[in-house]
Design an enzyme around this catalytic site. Structure first.
Site, PDB file in Angstrom:
ATOM      1  N   LYS A  22     -31.716 -13.695  16.689  1.00  0.00           N
ATOM      2  CA  LYS A  22     -30.341 -13.250  16.465  1.00  0.00           C
ATOM      3  C   LYS A  22     -29.670 -14.095  15.382  1.00  0.00           C
ATOM      4  CE  LYS A  22     -27.065 -14.804  19.438  1.00  0.00           C
ATOM      5  NZ  LYS A  22     -25.919 -15.477  18.810  1.00  0.00           N
ATOM      6  N   ASN A  23     -29.757 -15.414  15.523  1.00  0.00           N
ATOM      7  CA  ASN A  23     -28.999 -16.273  14.608  1.00  0.00           C
ATOM      8  C   ASN A  23     -29.567 -16.289  13.193  1.00  0.00           C
ATOM      9  OD1 ASN A  23     -27.234 -16.757  16.644  1.00  0.00           O
ATOM     10  ND2 ASN A  23     -27.942 -18.842  17.091  1.00  0.00           N
ATOM     11  N   ARG A  92     -17.947 -15.183  16.394  1.00  0.00           N
ATOM     12  CA  ARG A  92     -17.567 -16.196  15.406  1.00  0.00           C
ATOM     13  C   ARG A  92     -18.426 -16.144  14.148  1.00  0.00           C
ATOM     14  NH1 ARG A  92     -14.654 -20.404  17.172  1.00  0.00           N
ATOM     15  NH2 ARG A  92     -15.671 -21.682  15.597  1.00  0.00           N
ATOM     16  N   CYS A 116     -12.850 -20.500  21.832  1.00  0.00           N
ATOM     17  CA  CYS A 116     -14.158 -20.004  22.244  1.00  0.00           C
ATOM     18  C   CYS A 116     -14.259 -20.280  23.733  1.00  0.00           C
ATOM     19  CB  CYS A 116     -15.197 -20.767  21.436  1.00  0.00           C
ATOM     20  SG  CYS A 116     -16.809 -20.804  22.141  1.00  0.00           S
ATOM     21  N   ARG A 121     -13.773 -24.739  18.672  1.00  0.00           N
ATOM     22  CA  ARG A 121     -14.891 -24.716  17.716  1.00  0.00           C
ATOM     23  C   ARG A 121     -14.281 -24.518  16.349  1.00  0.00           C
ATOM     24  NH1 ARG A 121     -19.367 -20.499  19.572  1.00  0.00           N
ATOM     25  NH2 ARG A 121     -20.630 -21.369  17.891  1.00  0.00           N
ATOM     26  N   LEU A 125     -15.064 -27.316   8.400  1.00  0.00           N
ATOM     27  CA  LEU A 125     -16.150 -27.670   7.472  1.00  0.00           C
ATOM     28  C   LEU A 125     -16.494 -26.502   6.547  1.00  0.00           C
ATOM     29  CD1 LEU A 125     -18.460 -29.566   9.994  1.00  0.00           C
ATOM     30  CD2 LEU A 125     -16.870 -30.576   8.351  1.00  0.00           C
ATOM     31  N   ASP A 304     -28.012 -24.500  22.954  1.00  0.00           N
ATOM     32  CA  ASP A 304     -28.142 -23.127  23.449  1.00  0.00           C
ATOM     33  C   ASP A 304     -29.136 -23.011  24.613  1.00  0.00           C
ATOM     34  OD1 ASP A 304     -26.239 -22.214  21.697  1.00  0.00           O
ATOM     35  OD2 ASP A 304     -27.637 -21.317  20.284  1.00  0.00           O
ATOM     36  N   ARG A 396     -25.116  -9.619  24.131  1.00  0.00           N
ATOM     37  CA  ARG A 396     -24.867 -10.149  22.778  1.00  0.00           C
ATOM     38  C   ARG A 396     -26.131 -10.780  22.205  1.00  0.00           C
ATOM     39  NH1 ARG A 396     -19.877 -13.972  21.985  1.00  0.00           N
ATOM     40  NH2 ARG A 396     -20.902 -13.882  19.977  1.00  0.00           N
TER      41      ARG A 396
HETATM   42  C1  UD1 Z   1     -24.570 -22.116  15.661  1.00  0.00           C
HETATM   43  C2  UD1 Z   1     -25.232 -21.073  16.543  1.00  0.00           C
HETATM   44  C3  UD1 Z   1     -24.920 -21.355  18.009  1.00  0.00           C
HETATM   45  C4  UD1 Z   1     -25.305 -22.793  18.371  1.00  0.00           C
HETATM   46  C5  UD1 Z   1     -24.721 -23.790  17.388  1.00  0.00           C
HETATM   47  C6  UD1 Z   1     -25.219 -25.204  17.597  1.00  0.00           C
HETATM   48  C7  UD1 Z   1     -25.201 -19.128  15.108  1.00  0.00           C
HETATM   49  C8  UD1 Z   1     -24.646 -17.779  14.835  1.00  0.00           C
HETATM   50  N1  UD1 Z   1     -24.705 -19.774  16.160  1.00  0.00           N
HETATM   51  O1  UD1 Z   1     -23.177 -22.008  15.855  1.00  0.00           O
HETATM   52  O2  UD1 Z   1     -25.654 -20.439  18.808  1.00  0.00           O
HETATM   53  O3  UD1 Z   1     -24.828 -23.100  19.668  1.00  0.00           O
HETATM   54  O4  UD1 Z   1     -25.056 -23.407  16.030  1.00  0.00           O
HETATM   55  O5  UD1 Z   1     -26.596 -25.244  17.476  1.00  0.00           O
HETATM   56  O6  UD1 Z   1     -26.118 -19.578  14.441  1.00  0.00           O
HETATM   57  N2  UD1 Z   1     -18.008 -28.061  13.777  1.00  0.00           N
HETATM   58  C9  UD1 Z   1     -16.843 -28.597  13.263  1.00  0.00           C
HETATM   59  N3  UD1 Z   1     -16.247 -27.963  12.193  1.00  0.00           N
HETATM   60  C10 UD1 Z   1     -16.760 -26.829  11.642  1.00  0.00           C
HETATM   61  C11 UD1 Z   1     -17.954 -26.281  12.167  1.00  0.00           C
HETATM   62  C12 UD1 Z   1     -18.549 -26.928  13.238  1.00  0.00           C
HETATM   63  O7  UD1 Z   1     -16.346 -29.615  13.737  1.00  0.00           O
HETATM   64  O8  UD1 Z   1     -16.175 -26.316  10.684  1.00  0.00           O
HETATM   65  C13 UD1 Z   1     -18.669 -28.728  14.919  1.00  0.00           C
HETATM   66  C14 UD1 Z   1     -18.705 -27.846  16.160  1.00  0.00           C
HETATM   67  O9  UD1 Z   1     -17.502 -27.937  16.894  1.00  0.00           O
HETATM   68  C15 UD1 Z   1     -19.887 -28.437  16.899  1.00  0.00           C
HETATM   69  C16 UD1 Z   1     -20.837 -28.835  15.777  1.00  0.00           C
HETATM   70  O10 UD1 Z   1     -20.048 -28.880  14.602  1.00  0.00           O
HETATM   71  O11 UD1 Z   1     -19.527 -29.581  17.627  1.00  0.00           O
HETATM   72  C17 UD1 Z   1     -21.992 -27.880  15.559  1.00  0.00           C
HETATM   73  O12 UD1 Z   1     -21.510 -26.557  15.470  1.00  0.00           O
HETATM   74  P1  UD1 Z   1     -22.161 -25.517  14.452  1.00  0.00           P
HETATM   75  O13 UD1 Z   1     -23.547 -25.981  14.124  1.00  0.00           O
HETATM   76  O14 UD1 Z   1     -21.236 -25.252  13.339  1.00  0.00           O
HETATM   77  O15 UD1 Z   1     -22.263 -24.209  15.331  1.00  0.00           O
HETATM   78  P2  UD1 Z   1     -22.183 -22.704  14.841  1.00  0.00           P
HETATM   79  O16 UD1 Z   1     -22.726 -22.583  13.451  1.00  0.00           O
HETATM   80  O17 UD1 Z   1     -20.826 -22.163  15.130  1.00  0.00           O
END
Ligand code: UD1
Length: 420
Positions: A22-23, A92, A116, A121, A125, A304, A396
């Site tokens: 999926k991702n 998201r 979320c 979340r 970044l 996950d 999902r």
């Molecule tokens: C992706 C995966 C999700 C998985 C997660 C962590 C997809 C579609 N989803 O989510 O299933 O649980 O990686 O492996 O691929 N963060 C910030 N600022 C930002 C972005 C992230 O502080 O702008 C923090 C988040 O709160 C979290 C960490 O970075 O603590 C990692 O999150 P991130 O890797 O960005 O997760 P997603 O890409 O949303």
């Protein structure tokens, strides 16, 4: 709304073919905005999140049809540059259109995702990296408004390793003028899959698969085809489901290396796990040993899989400690597992699981995707009937999970629920 009815007690045995990730699909689909053209993405799972991304891309002007797990995508007609709240609030990952739209069309309007199910979340970044690449960004009435004539290469260093922000920055940088260096880039296999896809479209990326990506921007990309890598989280979920029941499982269409952190922990718990080519076999012991896990970025134990691991540890002989270091509040499944009789205490971002207590079936509610998976796993060992409500969460991210589990001998069926 649908619900699952599970009769606990069956020992799972048999084979499962793992679906496409999926991702990975959620990252590769928006990448087709980067070059007008015809694409074929294969091994794409049939999931609600994929449907949400399809609907979003169609609303932007992309044509998408699906047959036999292959998405045929025509991105010649992109006419809008917006991801409205209606889509982003459902998923998201909709924010993945931000980078490609700004890079290719010079503007994007993308709704902020908001909260979320498991806490804050942020997307700071994503925004910061696009600013570094020269986009002017305003936050107005819940939307990210981004504009740029042409993005310019820059040095981006992520304080926190983020899958989504790395994906967005990468998709933006491939069309920027000059060189971009992304430091502390995510190395999750789905990001590597995205980088390889972009390279096949003509992008020039150095360091693919490492946490330092060096991107030489090009003027133009062209359409390409790709097959999705196997879904490592679906694979891990089936391994824990088989293990909790004391069963035997053969998984096909996997990349065992992507699951090493999970299979190592399963071995510690007493399972015999063998890997060969694209195949993983698991044979569970009579009694599982308690094993602590702490989630981490890849190649560490995935967040996950945290909820499923807690469910597995409910059947271990003794106590284990499960810590989520990525999402500190991701424990919505715990109160629901407690309704089945689980003895779990939460302190900060740590769950103390006292395994070996008998579980008894009752009605529980899904709150998010992986939480739902943990409820199903617990339902497989609970005495009597467990009803899992709101399975749209599981739809999902798991393709036909009840069919795959039933083929392994689980007593699980989907019915309509009166719940509103
Ligand atoms: C992706 C995966 C999700 C998985 C997660 C962590 C997809 C579609 N989803 O989510 O299933 O649980 O990686 O492996 O691929 N963060 C910030 N600022 C930002 C972005 C992230 O502080 O702008 C923090 C988040 O709160 C979290 C960490 O970075 O603590 C990692 O999150 P991130 O890797 O960005 O997760 P997603 O890409 O949303």
């Amino acid at each position: 709304m649908d619900k699952f009815i599970i009769q606990g007690g069956a020992r799972l045995a048999g084979e499962v073919v793992v679906s496409g990730a999926k991702n990975a699909a959620l990252a590769l689909m928006p990448a087709t905005l980067l070059a007008a053209g015809n694409y074929k993405l294969s091994n794409v799972p049939r999931l609600r999140d994929i449907q949400t991304m399809t609907t979003l891309l169609r609303s932007i002007g992309v044509e998408i049809t699906r047959a036999n797990g292959v998405l045929t995508i025509n991105s010649f007609g992109v006419s809008k540059h917006e991801a409205p709240y209606a889509h982003v609030k459902k998923m998201r990952a909709s924010i993945y259109v931000l980078g490609p739209l700004v890079a290719r069309y010079g503007r994007a309007k993308v709704s902020l995702p908001g909260g979320c199910a498991w806490g804050p979340r942020p997307v700071d970044l994503h925004i910061e990296s696009l600013r570094k690449l020269g986009a002017s960004i305003e936050l107005k009435r819940g939307y990210i408004l981004a504009e740029a004539d042409r993005l310019k290469g820059a040095r981006i260093r992520f304080e926190v390793s983020s899958v989504g922000a790395t994906g967005n920055a990468l998709m933006a940088a491939v069309l920027a003028k000059g060189t971009t260096v992304i430091e502390n880039a995510a190395v999750e296999p789905e990001i590597t899959a995205l980088a390889l896809f972009l390279e096949s479209m003509g992008a020039r990326i150095g360091g693919t698969g490492t946490n330092r990506l060096e991107i030489e921007g090009v003027d133009e990309l062209s359409a390409a085809d790709a097959a999705m890598i196997p879904d490592r989280i679906e694979a891990g979920t089936f391994l824990t489901a088989a293990a909790v029941t004391g069963g035997n499982l053969t998984l096909r269409n996997t990349i065992p290396g992507h699951l090493a952190a999970v299979t190592d922990k399963l071995r510690e718990a007493g399972c015999v796990v063998r890997t060969e080519n694209d195949c993983i076999t698991l044979s569970a012991p009579e009694t599982l040993q308690p094993v602590d896990v702490t989630t981490a970025i890849y190649p560490g134990f995935p967040t996950d899989m945290q909820a499923q691991w807690i469910a597995l540890m409910l059947n271990a002989k003794g106590s284990s400690v499960v810590t989520d270091a990525i999402y500190l509040d991701r424990f919505k499944h715990v109160p629901e597992l407690a309704r089945l009789g689980a003895d779990i205490r939460i302190r900060n971002n740590t769950a103390l699981v006292r395994g070996g207590k008998p579980l008894t079936g009752t009605t529980v509610m899904s709150t998010d995707l992986r939480a739902s998976a943990s409820l199903i796993i617990a339902g497989l060992i609970a005495e009597g009937t467990t009803e899992v409500l709101r399975v749209y969460h599981i739809d999902r991210g798991y393709e036909a999970i009840e069919t795959k589990l039933a083929a392994l001998g689980a007593h699980i069926e989907r019915t309509r629920s009166d719940e509103f």
